[in-house]
Every structure is written in C-alpha cells, then in structure tokens.
Design an enzyme around this catalytic site. Structure first.
Site, PDB file in Angstrom:
ATOM      1  N   ASP A 180      52.364  50.530  38.472  1.00  0.00           N
ATOM      2  CA  ASP A 180      53.495  51.221  37.771  1.00  0.00           C
ATOM      3  C   ASP A 180      54.508  51.922  38.636  1.00  0.00           C
ATOM      4  O   ASP A 180      54.215  52.410  39.787  1.00  0.00           O
ATOM      5  CB  ASP A 180      52.785  52.231  36.707  1.00  0.00           C
ATOM      6  N   HIS A 200      60.725  45.340  40.794  1.00  0.00           N
ATOM      7  CA  HIS A 200      59.772  44.088  40.438  1.00  0.00           C
ATOM      8  C   HIS A 200      59.773  43.367  41.913  1.00  0.00           C
ATOM      9  O   HIS A 200      58.524  43.058  42.330  1.00  0.00           O
ATOM     10  CB  HIS A 200      59.686  43.185  39.472  1.00  0.00           C
ATOM     11  N   LEU A 225      37.639  37.137  48.645  1.00  0.00           N
ATOM     12  CA  LEU A 225      38.232  38.197  47.476  1.00  0.00           C
ATOM     13  C   LEU A 225      38.168  37.190  46.312  1.00  0.00           C
ATOM     14  O   LEU A 225      39.209  36.302  46.197  1.00  0.00           O
ATOM     15  CB  LEU A 225      39.113  38.896  48.000  1.00  0.00           C
TER      16      LEU A 225
END
Ligand code: FPP
Length: 246
Positions: free
Chosen positions: A17, A34, A128
């Site tokens: 955020d 973004h 991962l």
C-alpha cells in the site's frame, strides 16, 4: 529479554500500500506510483528467495479496487501484463513458481492468457512460490468455498454433518498451501482490508509506515526480525510451550 522462538517465516503475505500517496507527494499521477512499486516487487521477490522463504503472497488488486477510476484500473491491468511478460523468464531462471489467486473471470482475455502462460511455464519450479492476488477478496474467497460445499451437499456427494474447517479450507484459493506466518502491510494503514481473511487467522502482523515504492530489503528484514522474536502460541499458554520443549 524475550526468547527468540520463531524461526524464519515459511510464508509471508504482503499488502503493498502507498503507491498513490508516493506519486502524489512528488506531484506525479497515481499510476506513476504503481510503476515505481514494481521495483519494490522485484526487490522483495529476490530478497525473499535469497532468505529461503518458501512462499510470498502479494496483494496486487482487491475486489474493492474495481471501484477506482477506469483509467487507473486500465493502467494497473496493463502493468500486470507488461510485468508478467517481462519478468517471467527471469523468475523461471531463479526457479520461482508463479501462481495467481482471485476472480480471474473478471480480468481481460489478454491478461488471463498471460497469467495462464506464466503459471504453465513455471509450474514445475521448486524455488520460491510466488502468489499474486489480483481481483481478490477474502469474503469472496470464503463465499466461493462455501458455495462449493453447498453444491456438493445438494448433489448428495457430501453430508453437511461432516463439514469441518478442513473441508472449507480445501475450497479456498490457497488450498493445499500453508497459512501465512507473517503479514506485512506498508503505507501506514493498520487494517487487513479483506485480504486472506481465513488464512491470516494466526499470522503475526507488521504494519510499516514506509510507502510501498520506498520499501527495501532492510524493511523486509525488520519485519522478519520482529517475527523471529515472537512466541507463537496458537492458543496454548507459555508454560505449555516451555514444557513441550523439554
Ligand atoms: C496500493 O496502493 C497498490 C495497488 C492497488 C497496486 C499494487 C500494484 C503494484 C505494486 C504493481 C505491480 C505488481 C505486481 C505483482 C506485478 P494505493 O494505490 O492504494 O496507494 P494509496 O493508499 O497511497 O492511494
């Protein structure tokens, strides 16, 4: 001195955020935040893999984010596709397995094709596990799982009396994966915002004031350090845990 009891978190979830505020502070349009946030995504994925974290789940777009201006949604959707296409080869080289969760029927066909291609390409990787939540909401996820159980009961395949927590968990988006051990939320807000409501039941939570585009490896390390200092009791007393160690 608190005892260091928890090891490295196996599964870390992140609410990224603060992109919009980061851009506005610089007099830039929100989408620039973004774009800047992608660098933090890359750095966090590389760092988590280096540390030996098994799973990283990133909240990229919530069910509620559909309420944003159409232009910002458009930029975000193009950005997801662009990042996917650009990064998938590097992720694959690093043995990352990429998966998406969320209401993908609501995404455009080109993004869905890119998602399916990336998931297929990395499906056999053993490094991962990177899960990206797009068009995802915790309440939608639980409702969806409940609907699947109701349909099975209606079709006579399931006795409602046998429904337990595991049966519901098996219908969730993260079915078969471990619950997040640690949730990090950047950007200064202190709430869960409809992310993984079921799976976060016992997560340790770190709220960071750092805006996502400024989030660096050292911020991730600080959250992991906090986690390793926690005693995770899962409802037991500290004395019970001490006794179990002997
Ligand atoms: C929240 O900040 C962030 C988002 C809604 C988008 C997150 C997307 C990225 C970081 C892009 C790339 C991601 C991937 C995984 C390819 P906000 O806009 O709510 O910020 P604000 O609270 O300051 O307004």
């Amino acid at each position: 001195m608190p005892q260091k009891v928890a090891g490295l978190p196996e599964h870390v979830a992140v609410i990224m955020d603060g992109n919009g505020r980061w851009a506005r502070k610089r007099g830039m349009p929100r989408p620039a935040g973004h774009r800047a946030g992608v660098k933090s995504v890359r750095a966090t994925v590389q760092h988590a893999a280096r540390l030996g974290i098994r799973q990283l789940t990133l909240f990229a777009f919530s069910s509620e984010n559909w309420k944003r201006p159409a232009e910002e949604i458009g930029v975000l959707m193009s950005l997801f596709r662009e990042v996917l296409q650009r990064e998938v080869a590097e992720l694959h080289k690093n043995r990352v397995r990429l998966q998406f969760i969320g209401e993908r029927e609501r995404l455009g066909p080109r993004l869905r094709t890119a998602i399916e291609a990336a998931e297929g390409h990395t499906a056999d990787n053993d490094g991962l596990q990177l899960v990206v939540a797009v068009a995802y909401g915790g309440r939608w996820d639980i409702t969806n799982a409940a609907r699947k159980l109701a349909q099975k009961a209606r079709d006579g395949e399931l006795d409602p009396e046998t429904i337990d927590e595991q049966s519901l968990a098996d219908g969730l988006q993260l079915a078969g994966m471990s619950d997040p051990d640690l949730l990090i939320r950047t950007g200064g807000e202190r709430r869960v915002s409809n992310f993984l409501l079921w799976n976060l039941a016992y997560a340790e939570i770190v709220f960071s004031d750092v805006l996502w585009p400024d989030f660096r490896e050292s911020d991730f390390d600080a959250a992991v350090d906090y986690f390793t200092g926690r005693q995770r009791r899962f409802g037991h007393t500290p004395e019970q845990l001490e006794a179990a160690k002997c």
